[in-house]
Design a protein around this motif. Sequence first.
Motif, short mmCIF file in Angstrom:
data_model
loop_
_atom_site.label_atom_id
_atom_site.label_comp_id
_atom_site.label_asym_id
_atom_site.label_seq_id
_atom_site.Cartn_x
_atom_site.Cartn_y
_atom_site.Cartn_z
N CYS A 60 -12.35 -18.93 -61.26
CA CYS A 60 -12.19 -18.03 -62.41
C CYS A 60 -13.13 -16.83 -62.28
O CYS A 60 -14.31 -16.99 -61.96
N TYR A 73 -15.19 -21.09 -69.32
CA TYR A 73 -14.58 -21.61 -68.09
C TYR A 73 -15.04 -22.98 -67.60
O TYR A 73 -14.37 -23.55 -66.74
N SER A 77 -11.92 -24.89 -66.18
CA SER A 77 -11.78 -24.91 -64.73
C SER A 77 -11.78 -26.36 -64.21
O SER A 77 -11.00 -26.71 -63.31
N TYR A 90 -15.81 -23.54 -60.04
CA TYR A 90 -16.70 -23.09 -61.13
C TYR A 90 -18.19 -23.08 -60.76
O TYR A 90 -18.88 -22.09 -60.97
#
Length: 168
Positions: A60, A73, A77, A90
């Motif tokens: 991301c 995230y 993620s 991540y």
Amino acid sequence: MFNFFDYLPTKYQASARDWQVRKYVWAFKDGKCAVSAAQLVAKKIREQFGTSVSDMVFACIPASSQRKNEIRYREFSEEVARLSGTVNGYSHITVEGERLAIHESKSGKHVNDVQVINFDKEFFKDKKVLVFDDVITLGYSYARFACHLESFGASVIGGMFLAKTLFV
Ligand SMILES: O=P(O)(O)OC[C@H]1O[C@@H](O)[C@H](O)[C@@H]1O
């Protein structure tokens, strides 16, 4: 390149559907619908790439600060990776500083020089990477992020976005 929704900037009059999308995107940015968004994204990854995704990293584009990045995230993620079978990127990308998060103004894109994104370069070397961002507007964030990854030897195989901004 794939986007799930079309985001209508707030300067335009919105229909009920446009409002629904706006609220969903805003809620996602605040980390409030990570699981439902992850289900959507993982389903699309499976449709598009099948089961041959275990060597693909899902990465991301970070939010404007580490704190916001975590809120937006971390869970998302992890859940996308779990449901799709991709590798979670991540923890291999961190953020220092903070950039102003201006979503809808072209001039806002220049206010970007106080954020530093740290990549785990060794991790990304020779990896296939699927990039994700909440919103794509002009595509600068995606292009910059993808170029960085490729400079460490990764192959960016495409981008998925929750929404694409209309009329920019
Ligand atoms: O770089 P472009 O595509 O113009 O703008 C996308 C950025 O604007 C923000 O809303 C998104 O989170 C993304 O980081």
